[in-house]
Design a protein around this motif. Structure first.
Motif, mmCIF file in Angstrom:
data_model
loop_
_atom_site.group_PDB
_atom_site.id
_atom_site.type_symbol
_atom_site.label_atom_id
_atom_site.label_comp_id
_atom_site.label_asym_id
_atom_site.label_seq_id
_atom_site.Cartn_x
_atom_site.Cartn_y
_atom_site.Cartn_z
ATOM 1 N N TRP A 140 0.827 -1.194 0.000
ATOM 2 C CA TRP A 140 0.000 0.000 0.000
ATOM 3 C C TRP A 140 0.864 1.247 0.000
ATOM 4 O O TRP A 140 2.025 1.225 0.387
ATOM 5 C CB TRP A 140 -1.006 0.037 1.148
ATOM 6 C CG TRP A 140 -0.454 -0.251 2.493
ATOM 7 C CD1 TRP A 140 0.331 0.556 3.246
ATOM 8 C CD2 TRP A 140 -0.625 -1.431 3.249
ATOM 9 N NE1 TRP A 140 0.647 -0.054 4.418
ATOM 10 C CE2 TRP A 140 0.067 -1.278 4.447
ATOM 11 C CE3 TRP A 140 -1.317 -2.618 3.026
ATOM 12 C CZ2 TRP A 140 0.098 -2.247 5.422
ATOM 13 C CZ3 TRP A 140 -1.272 -3.582 4.000
ATOM 14 C CH2 TRP A 140 -0.578 -3.396 5.177
ATOM 15 N N GLU A 160 3.820 3.277 2.601
ATOM 16 C CA GLU A 160 4.373 2.265 3.503
ATOM 17 C C GLU A 160 5.872 2.497 3.692
ATOM 18 O O GLU A 160 6.614 2.586 2.737
ATOM 19 C CB GLU A 160 4.114 0.886 2.891
ATOM 20 C CG GLU A 160 4.707 -0.256 3.623
ATOM 21 C CD GLU A 160 4.468 -1.557 2.883
ATOM 22 O OE1 GLU A 160 4.876 -2.580 3.398
ATOM 23 O OE2 GLU A 160 3.902 -1.532 1.781
ATOM 24 N N THR A 168 -2.104 -4.400 10.583
ATOM 25 C CA THR A 168 -2.443 -3.408 9.561
ATOM 26 C C THR A 168 -3.000 -4.115 8.327
ATOM 27 O O THR A 168 -3.977 -3.661 7.725
ATOM 28 C CB THR A 168 -1.208 -2.565 9.190
ATOM 29 O OG1 THR A 168 -0.697 -1.955 10.373
ATOM 30 C CG2 THR A 168 -1.553 -1.499 8.170
ATOM 31 N N TYR A 225 -6.581 -5.233 9.084
ATOM 32 C CA TYR A 225 -7.504 -4.101 8.947
ATOM 33 C C TYR A 225 -7.780 -3.823 7.466
ATOM 34 O O TYR A 225 -8.930 -3.686 7.052
ATOM 35 C CB TYR A 225 -6.904 -2.863 9.624
ATOM 36 C CG TYR A 225 -7.597 -1.577 9.262
ATOM 37 C CD1 TYR A 225 -8.825 -1.242 9.823
ATOM 38 C CD2 TYR A 225 -7.033 -0.697 8.341
ATOM 39 C CE1 TYR A 225 -9.474 -0.067 9.482
ATOM 40 C CE2 TYR A 225 -7.666 0.481 8.002
ATOM 41 C CZ TYR A 225 -8.884 0.787 8.568
ATOM 42 O OH TYR A 225 -9.516 1.951 8.227
ATOM 43 N N PHE A 226 -6.718 -3.752 6.673
ATOM 44 C CA PHE A 226 -6.864 -3.480 5.247
ATOM 45 C C PHE A 226 -7.686 -4.579 4.577
ATOM 46 O O PHE A 226 -8.549 -4.313 3.741
ATOM 47 C CB PHE A 226 -5.477 -3.370 4.602
ATOM 48 C CG PHE A 226 -5.520 -3.119 3.130
ATOM 49 C CD1 PHE A 226 -6.005 -1.925 2.622
ATOM 50 C CD2 PHE A 226 -5.055 -4.067 2.239
ATOM 51 C CE1 PHE A 226 -6.044 -1.687 1.261
ATOM 52 C CE2 PHE A 226 -5.083 -3.841 0.878
ATOM 53 C CZ PHE A 226 -5.576 -2.649 0.389
ATOM 54 N N TYR A 251 -11.887 2.729 3.025
ATOM 55 C CA TYR A 251 -12.057 4.078 3.558
ATOM 56 C C TYR A 251 -11.154 5.081 2.858
ATOM 57 O O TYR A 251 -11.370 6.265 2.933
ATOM 58 C CB TYR A 251 -11.732 4.118 5.055
ATOM 59 C CG TYR A 251 -12.767 3.452 5.909
ATOM 60 C CD1 TYR A 251 -14.123 3.718 5.750
ATOM 61 C CD2 TYR A 251 -12.387 2.571 6.902
ATOM 62 C CE1 TYR A 251 -15.065 3.121 6.545
ATOM 63 C CE2 TYR A 251 -13.328 1.973 7.711
ATOM 64 C CZ TYR A 251 -14.657 2.245 7.535
ATOM 65 O OH TYR A 251 -15.589 1.656 8.328
ATOM 66 N N GLY A 252 -10.102 4.618 2.223
ATOM 67 C CA GLY A 252 -9.169 5.510 1.553
ATOM 68 C C GLY A 252 -7.964 5.863 2.412
ATOM 69 O O GLY A 252 -7.066 6.552 1.946
ATOM 70 N N ASP A 253 -7.938 5.399 3.668
ATOM 71 C CA ASP A 253 -6.782 5.689 4.515
ATOM 72 C C ASP A 253 -5.583 4.820 4.151
ATOM 73 O O ASP A 253 -4.448 5.207 4.385
ATOM 74 C CB ASP A 253 -7.121 5.550 5.994
ATOM 75 C CG ASP A 253 -7.687 4.190 6.356
ATOM 76 O OD1 ASP A 253 -8.122 3.468 5.445
ATOM 77 O OD2 ASP A 253 -7.698 3.866 7.558
ATOM 78 N N ILE A 254 -5.826 3.663 3.564
ATOM 79 C CA ILE A 254 -4.765 2.809 3.049
ATOM 80 C C ILE A 254 -5.106 2.525 1.591
ATOM 81 O O ILE A 254 -6.175 2.004 1.282
ATOM 82 C CB ILE A 254 -4.655 1.482 3.827
ATOM 83 C CG1 ILE A 254 -4.344 1.751 5.298
ATOM 84 C CG2 ILE A 254 -3.586 0.600 3.215
ATOM 85 C CD1 ILE A 254 -4.296 0.500 6.153
ATOM 86 N N VAL A 255 -4.195 2.879 0.701
ATOM 87 C CA VAL A 255 -4.431 2.723 -0.730
ATOM 88 C C VAL A 255 -3.470 1.668 -1.269
ATOM 89 O O VAL A 255 -2.257 1.796 -1.106
ATOM 90 C CB VAL A 255 -4.215 4.067 -1.469
ATOM 91 C CG1 VAL A 255 -4.447 3.907 -2.952
ATOM 92 C CG2 VAL A 255 -5.100 5.148 -0.879
#
Length: 133
Positions: free
Chosen positions: A65, A68, A81, A84-85, A95-99
């Motif tokens: 992502w 990183e 992490t 969650y992703f 959500y867009g917090d991790i792309v």
């Protein structure tokens, strides 16, 4: 060693999802605690399996992502992490917090497709079994 772990994770995911497509006589009502627990375990297996795939990619130096930092998180930090992703990708569009980037894009695309296919397969299977009765 990574290839063996990766193969084991993919095998477990495949066998878990395969149960959706195996025809059988329903032993429970269509909406029952049994089916609720079955799908809960199925989603949990898929989510943990993909989290392990993301973690393995990270441990091999692949960018999974954007943003990183290499080497900043220890194994459990990377795993949680990734979990969650994986959960956000499986249950929504994120959500867009991790792309995702690199190999992570294709893995995330596959996971999202599976996340949208499971409920559809359940409805189709239920309707086909209902027609057989």
């Amino acid at each position: 060693m990574t290839a063996v772990i990766f193969s084991a994770v993919v095998f477990c995911l495949t066998m878990s999802i395969k149960g959706m497509f195996v025809p059988g006589k329903p032993r429970h009502r269509y909406l029952s605690l049994h089916y609720f627990l079955y799908f809960g375990c199925l989603y949990l297996t898929v989510m943990i399996g993909f989290a392990l795939i993301y973690t393995l990619l990270q441990l091999n130096g692949q960018a999974v992502w954007a943003g990183e930092e290499k080497g900043t998180l220890h194994f459990w930090g990377k795993f949680f992490t990734s979990l969650y992703f994986s959960g956000i990708t499986l249950f929504s569009v994120g959500y867009g917090d991790i792309v995702p980037e690199g190999a992570g894009r294709w893995v995330a695309l596959t996971e999202a497709w599976i996340g949208y296919t499971i409920p559809t397969a359940f409805v189709v299977r239920t309707m086909l079994e209902k027609d057989e009765d």
